[in-house]
Enzyme design. Sequence first.
Site, short mmCIF file in Angstrom:
data_model
loop_
_atom_site.label_atom_id
_atom_site.label_comp_id
_atom_site.label_asym_id
_atom_site.label_seq_id
_atom_site.Cartn_x
_atom_site.Cartn_y
_atom_site.Cartn_z
N TYR A 59 0.86 -1.18 0.00
CA TYR A 59 0.00 0.00 0.00
C TYR A 59 0.90 1.24 0.00
O TYR A 59 1.45 1.63 1.01
CB TYR A 59 -0.93 0.02 1.21
CG TYR A 59 -1.89 -1.15 1.29
CD1 TYR A 59 -2.18 -1.93 0.19
CD2 TYR A 59 -2.51 -1.46 2.50
CE1 TYR A 59 -3.06 -2.99 0.28
CE2 TYR A 59 -3.41 -2.51 2.59
CZ TYR A 59 -3.67 -3.28 1.49
OH TYR A 59 -4.54 -4.34 1.59
N SER A 205 -12.89 -5.71 1.86
CA SER A 205 -13.94 -5.17 0.98
C SER A 205 -15.34 -5.60 1.43
O SER A 205 -16.17 -6.03 0.62
CB SER A 205 -13.71 -5.59 -0.48
OG SER A 205 -12.56 -4.98 -1.00
N LEU A 207 -17.74 -3.89 2.18
CA LEU A 207 -18.77 -2.98 1.66
C LEU A 207 -18.72 -2.90 0.13
O LEU A 207 -19.18 -1.93 -0.48
CB LEU A 207 -18.58 -1.58 2.27
CG LEU A 207 -18.80 -1.53 3.79
CD1 LEU A 207 -18.47 -0.16 4.34
CD2 LEU A 207 -20.21 -1.95 4.16
#
Length: 330
Positions: A59, A205, A207
Site C-alpha cells: 500500500y 472489501s 462494503l
Amino acid sequence: MKYRSLGPEFEVSALGLGCMPMAGIGRGMYGEANVDEGIATIQRAIDLGVTLFDTAEIYGPLVNEELLGRAVRGRRDRVVIATKFGFRYDENGMTGVDSTPDNVRRACEGSLRRLGVETIDLFYQHRVDPNVPIEDTVGAMARLVEEGKVRRLGLSEAGADTIRRAAAVHPIAAVQSEYSLWERDVEGDILPVLRELGIGFVPYSPLGRGFLTGQIKTRDDLPEGDYRRNDPRYSEENFGQNLKIVDVARSIADAHGASPAQVALAWLLAQGNDIVPIPGAKQRRTMEDSMAAAELTLSAEDLRRLEEAAPRGGTAGPRYGEKALSMTRL
C-alpha cells in the site's frame, strides 16, 4: 465496541479498520486522502475500542505502514497491527509476487521499521506465490515467530488446499479474503476449512468497494480515473442489477435508523462469531458509521430479505478483472 476471537488467545474488536485508503493509494483508489485525517481516523477508532488495524507493504508502497506507525505511537498496547507481504514492486508499482524465504524476511524487517514496532501482531502472505511451495513460505514466516518479530501468521486469498498445507507447518491465526453481501464464494470451501482448523476469518472489501454503502447511485458518482470504473460489478451492464441489493439494505437500514453500510456489516457479523470484517475508511465520519454496525442486530426477517436479495452467486459480474482474479484462491 464488541470483541471476538480469531483463534486461541487472540481477541480483537468485532470490526477492524482497513487502512489502505488513507495514504499512498492516490485518487484512483477511492478518491483523495489526507494524511492528517487518516491519522485522526485511526486514533478516533482506538478511542472507540477498535483494536485491529490492517495495512500492507504494497500500500503506497511503504507509506501506508508509516502512517499507521505514526498514528499508533504511544498507543501500541491498545492495538493489534496486521500487515502483509508478498509482492514485488518498483518505482512504477507492482511487478509480480514474491514469497521466497529471503523476501519474507526482507519484508518483515522493513515493516517493523516503518511501523516503529518490535513485533508484528499478524503477518499475512498477501497473495500465494505459485512458484514457491507454501511450506517454504510459512516455514520462513514461522522462523520470524521464533525470533519474536511476528506473533501470528495469516494468509490472504489462499485456496482451501493451500490453507491446509500451511496449517500443517505452523498454526495459522487468520485468513483474509473478500466477503460481503455481493461476494459470498468463500462460503463454499474456504469457511468450512477454516472452521475445521480453528482459523479466524477477516473479510476485506466488506462494503463491496463502497457499492454497498448506498452512496454511489450511478457510475457518474465515481471520480474520473477511479479504478472502479473498470470494476466488472460497477460496469454499465451490471450496475443497475447490483443496485437492487443496496435497495433492500437501505430499506432495512431505514427501519433500524441505521445506514446501508451498517446493515451490510451487521449481515457479515451475523455469519459467525469467527468473522471480523475490516471496512476501509479514510475519514472519521465514515469510520464511525461503519463501527456502529457492531451494535446493530438484524432480525431473522432482515436476514431472510438480504438472503433473497443477495444469494450466493447472484451478483452480476465477477468480483475482479481476469488478471486480479487469477491471483486468488491458489
